[in-house]
Design a protein around this motif. Structure first.
Motif, PDB file in Angstrom:
ATOM      1  N   MET A  98       0.793  -1.228   0.000  1.00 27.13           N
ATOM      2  CA  MET A  98       0.000   0.000   0.000  1.00 27.13           C
ATOM      3  C   MET A  98       0.829   1.283   0.000  1.00 27.13           C
ATOM      4  N   ILE A  99       2.129   1.173   0.113  1.00 34.18           N
ATOM      5  CA  ILE A  99       2.979   2.359   0.291  1.00 34.18           C
ATOM      6  C   ILE A  99       2.692   3.450  -0.737  1.00 34.18           C
ATOM      7  N   ASN A 100       2.508   3.076  -2.014  1.00 32.66           N
ATOM      8  CA  ASN A 100       2.308   4.084  -3.060  1.00 32.66           C
ATOM      9  C   ASN A 100       0.875   4.110  -3.589  1.00 32.66           C
ATOM     10  N   LYS A 101      -0.063   3.576  -2.812  1.00 29.81           N
ATOM     11  CA  LYS A 101      -1.450   3.520  -3.258  1.00 29.81           C
ATOM     12  C   LYS A 101      -2.240   4.714  -2.751  1.00 29.81           C
ATOM     13  N   ALA A 102      -3.209   5.141  -3.562  1.00 31.92           N
ATOM     14  CA  ALA A 102      -3.998   6.339  -3.238  1.00 31.92           C
ATOM     15  C   ALA A 102      -4.842   6.168  -1.985  1.00 31.92           C
ATOM     16  N   HIS A 103      -5.240   4.931  -1.679  1.00 33.44           N
ATOM     17  CA  HIS A 103      -6.168   4.724  -0.570  1.00 33.44           C
ATOM     18  C   HIS A 103      -5.487   4.297   0.733  1.00 33.44           C
ATOM     19  N   LEU A 104      -4.182   4.512   0.846  1.00 32.78           N
ATOM     20  CA  LEU A 104      -3.479   4.122   2.065  1.00 32.78           C
ATOM     21  C   LEU A 104      -4.060   4.812   3.300  1.00 32.78           C
ATOM     22  N   LEU A 105      -4.203   6.136   3.238  1.00 29.06           N
ATOM     23  CA  LEU A 105      -4.644   6.880   4.420  1.00 29.06           C
ATOM     24  C   LEU A 105      -6.062   6.513   4.839  1.00 29.06           C
ATOM     25  N   ILE A 106      -6.912   6.197   3.876  1.00 34.02           N
ATOM     26  CA  ILE A 106      -8.311   5.927   4.222  1.00 34.02           C
ATOM     27  C   ILE A 106      -8.487   4.570   4.920  1.00 34.02           C
ATOM     28  N   VAL A 107      -7.568   3.625   4.674  1.00 32.29           N
ATOM     29  CA  VAL A 107      -7.665   2.314   5.327  1.00 32.29           C
ATOM     30  C   VAL A 107      -6.759   2.227   6.550  1.00 32.29           C
ATOM     31  N   LEU A 108      -5.911   3.222   6.755  1.00 35.25           N
ATOM     32  CA  LEU A 108      -4.967   3.187   7.876  1.00 35.25           C
ATOM     33  C   LEU A 108      -5.660   3.047   9.234  1.00 35.25           C
ATOM     34  N   PRO A 109      -6.792   3.738   9.482  1.00 36.27           N
ATOM     35  CA  PRO A 109      -7.481   3.529  10.761  1.00 36.27           C
ATOM     36  C   PRO A 109      -7.906   2.073  10.971  1.00 36.27           C
ATOM     37  N   LEU A 110      -8.302   1.388   9.900  1.00 37.69           N
ATOM     38  CA  LEU A 110      -8.663  -0.028  10.012  1.00 37.69           C
ATOM     39  C   LEU A 110      -7.438  -0.877  10.338  1.00 37.69           C
ATOM     40  N   VAL A 111      -6.313  -0.560   9.700  1.00 39.58           N
ATOM     41  CA  VAL A 111      -5.073  -1.289   9.964  1.00 39.58           C
ATOM     42  C   VAL A 111      -4.679  -1.142  11.432  1.00 39.58           C
ATOM     43  N   ILE A 112      -4.718   0.078  11.945  1.00 43.88           N
ATOM     44  CA  ILE A 112      -4.333   0.340  13.332  1.00 43.88           C
ATOM     45  C   ILE A 112      -5.263  -0.390  14.301  1.00 43.88           C
ATOM     46  N   THR A 113      -6.570  -0.314  14.032  1.00 46.27           N
ATOM     47  CA  THR A 113      -7.542  -0.985  14.903  1.00 46.27           C
ATOM     48  C   THR A 113      -7.308  -2.489  14.925  1.00 46.27           C
ATOM     49  N   SER A 114      -7.121  -3.084  13.757  1.00 50.20           N
ATOM     50  CA  SER A 114      -6.899  -4.522  13.675  1.00 50.20           C
ATOM     51  C   SER A 114      -5.609  -4.928  14.378  1.00 50.20           C
ATOM     52  N   LEU A 115      -4.547  -4.156  14.180  1.00 49.79           N
ATOM     53  CA  LEU A 115      -3.269  -4.472  14.819  1.00 49.79           C
ATOM     54  C   LEU A 115      -3.381  -4.414  16.340  1.00 49.79           C
ATOM     55  N   VAL A 116      -4.023  -3.384  16.853  1.00 54.39           N
ATOM     56  CA  VAL A 116      -4.182  -3.249  18.303  1.00 54.39           C
ATOM     57  C   VAL A 116      -4.961  -4.430  18.873  1.00 54.39           C
ATOM     58  N   LEU A 117      -6.064  -4.805  18.217  1.00 55.34           N
ATOM     59  CA  LEU A 117      -6.879  -5.918  18.711  1.00 55.34           C
ATOM     60  C   LEU A 117      -6.117  -7.238  18.656  1.00 55.34           C
ATOM     61  N   LEU A 118      -5.396  -7.465  17.565  1.00 53.76           N
ATOM     62  CA  LEU A 118      -4.660  -8.723  17.419  1.00 53.76           C
ATOM     63  C   LEU A 118      -3.517  -8.830  18.430  1.00 53.76           C
ATOM     64  N   ILE A 119      -2.820  -7.738  18.636  1.00 53.74           N
ATOM     65  CA  ILE A 119      -1.738  -7.742  19.631  1.00 53.74           C
ATOM     66  C   ILE A 119      -2.309  -7.973  21.024  1.00 53.74           C
ATOM     67  N   LYS A 120      -3.425  -7.347  21.316  1.00 50.71           N
ATOM     68  CA  LYS A 120      -4.066  -7.516  22.616  1.00 50.71           C
ATOM     69  C   LYS A 120      -4.503  -8.967  22.833  1.00 50.71           C
ATOM     70  N   ILE A 121      -5.082  -9.563  21.799  1.00 50.06           N
ATOM     71  CA  ILE A 121      -5.526 -10.966  21.905  1.00 50.06           C
ATOM     72  C   ILE A 121      -4.331 -11.902  22.071  1.00 50.06           C
ATOM     73  N   ALA A 122      -3.267 -11.624  21.321  1.00 50.61           N
ATOM     74  CA  ALA A 122      -2.071 -12.471  21.405  1.00 50.61           C
ATOM     75  C   ALA A 122      -1.454 -12.403  22.799  1.00 50.61           C
ATOM     76  N   ILE A 123      -1.339 -11.199  23.357  1.00 53.38           N
ATOM     77  CA  ILE A 123      -0.760 -11.042  24.700  1.00 53.38           C
ATOM     78  C   ILE A 123      -1.623 -11.729  25.753  1.00 53.38           C
ATOM     79  N   LYS A 124      -2.928 -11.569  25.615  1.00 57.19           N
ATOM     80  CA  LYS A 124      -3.852 -12.150  26.590  1.00 57.19           C
ATOM     81  C   LYS A 124      -3.776 -13.673  26.612  1.00 57.19           C
ATOM     82  N   ASN A 125      -3.471 -14.272  25.474  1.00 60.31           N
ATOM     83  CA  ASN A 125      -3.455 -15.733  25.390  1.00 60.31           C
ATOM     84  C   ASN A 125      -2.039 -16.319  25.443  1.00 60.31           C
ATOM     85  N   SER A 126      -1.036 -15.474  25.675  1.00 61.82           N
ATOM     86  CA  SER A 126       0.325 -15.960  25.828  1.00 61.82           C
ATOM     87  C   SER A 126       0.511 -16.543  27.225  1.00 61.82           C
TER      88      SER A 126
END
Length: 378
Positions: free
Chosen positions: A343-371
């Motif tokens: 996505m680095i050079n794609k026009a829609h990077l900024l518009i999907v970035l909030p989704l990327v951040i939300t997904s990353l936070v949730l996945l990291i949280k789930i991974a830590i909780k189940n470690s």
């Protein structure tokens, strides 16, 4: 297209078709004018990209009509399924110029006209080609967002009439179709988001084909034919000040607020709903990529963000299988890392970035909780 307008167009088309023999034998007068009509964009979904048509005026033959290739029939069996699959048949229609203008006056959309500077023989040939097409299966075509639409079909019949590829794209050939489309959604955030994530690899190709009305309008200004400009200077037939729609919800602020709320609430059932929605969208994108004939939906790398593997993760979360929960969290995180690289050079990077951040936070949280807890030795 409004139903009342469609009925008028349909009736007028029947009249023209029934008089096809007359049309084919009609000899246009030397004062005949042929022009390209470009209709400005509107605020409704069907009008976001504008419209292209061909006008032929011959007062001696009592002729002033507009031909366009943008019609379809809502009564087509399985209309929605055919539209989604990409085999819905569009067709050419013709209507009287005053009726055509009345529609755009009602919608308050500007209309521009570019008269072709060509010898009478070419005007006659275009008229004959259009008349023949309306009376035959040539008027039907399978709609394709980039390759076959109201604008590209007009370009095709004009080049056929002129005998070579006279009309080609003159502007924005060094940017992608996605970048060209992006500004058209500036006032419709969720439509911009939706088209950003459902379109795949094809719209990231360089936009070398004319597929939008305003693109054709720009290109015609620079097109040469027989050592002169093909068109006269553009003339404004209707002009309206474009009103920018205002909506409190159709903005990036409600989108970011919704995602932020998911993270702030930190509720298990809300997190799971988010992951289910993301996974189901991924399945939908994958299905449409294989099912639909729309090439724009194929090879959709956004599936790395909207990953169906999230549904498998939820299954193991219900089973409380810590090992596979962590494995799938890592897999989805790595998928998003790959996604961000793409996505680095794609026009829609900024518009999907909030989704990327939300997904990353949730996945990291789930991974830590189940470690497994790391023992601390004192």
């Amino acid at each position: 297209m409004k139903s009342s307008l469609f009925k008028k167009i349909f009736c007028f088309t029947l009249l023209i078709v029934s008089m096809s023999n007359f049309g084919q034998n009609t000899i246009l007068s030397k004062n005949t004018r042929v022009s390209i009509i470009t209709c400005d964009t509107g605020n409704e979904s069907y009008s976001l990209f504008g419209h292209t048509a061909i006008r032929i005026t011959d007062l001696e033959n009592n002729l002033d009509v507009v031909y366009n290739y943008g019609a379809f029939d809502f009564r087509t069996p399985n209309f929605v399924v055919k539209f989604a699959k990409g085999d819905l048949q569009y067709f050419a229609v013709v209507n009287a110029f005053p009726d055509f203008m009345n529609q755009y006056t009602y919608e308050q959309r500007s209309v521009y006209e570019q008269e072709l500077v060509v010898p009478l023989v070419y005007k006659q040939k275009l008229f004959d080609n259009l008349t023949t097409a309306l009376a035959s299966s040539e008027s039907y075509y399978t709609y394709k967002f980039i390759d076959k639409n109201c604008t590209s079909m007009v370009v095709e019949i004009l080049n056929k009439t002129l005998g070579s590829q006279i009309i080609v794209k003159k502007t924005d050939t060094d940017i992608t179709y996605r970048s060209i489309l992006y500004p058209y959604f500036d006032n419709s955030f969720y439509e911009k988001l939706g088209t950003s994530i459902i379109f795949g690899k094809k719209v990231d190709e360089y936009g070398t084909k004319i597929f939008l009305p305003l693109e054709l309008h720009k290109s015609l200004k620079q097109t040469q034919f027989e050592n002169h400009l093909l068109c006269k200077e553009s003339k404004t037939l209707l002009e309206f000040k474009k009103e920018i729609p205002s909506s409190w919800w159709d903005t990036i602020y409600t989108f970011v607020s919704f995602l932020g709320l998911i993270l702030i609430l930190n509720r298990k059932n809300i997190d799971q709903f988010y992951l289910i929605l993301m996974g189901l969208l991924g399945l939908f994108f994958g299905f449409m990529g294989f099912y639909s004939f729309h090439e724009e939906l194929a090879y959709n790398y956004n599936i790395l963000l909207f990953n169906p593997a999230l549904l498998v993760l939820l299954y193991f979360m219900l089973r409380k299988n810590n090992k596979w929960i962590i494995n799938l969290c890592v897999f989805n995180i790595l998928s998003m890392v790959v996604y961000l690289i793409i996505m680095i050079n794609k026009a829609h990077l900024l518009i999907v970035l909030p989704l990327v951040i939300t997904s990353l936070v949730l996945l990291i949280k789930i991974a830590i909780k189940n470690s497994k807890p790391i023992p601390i030795i004192v």
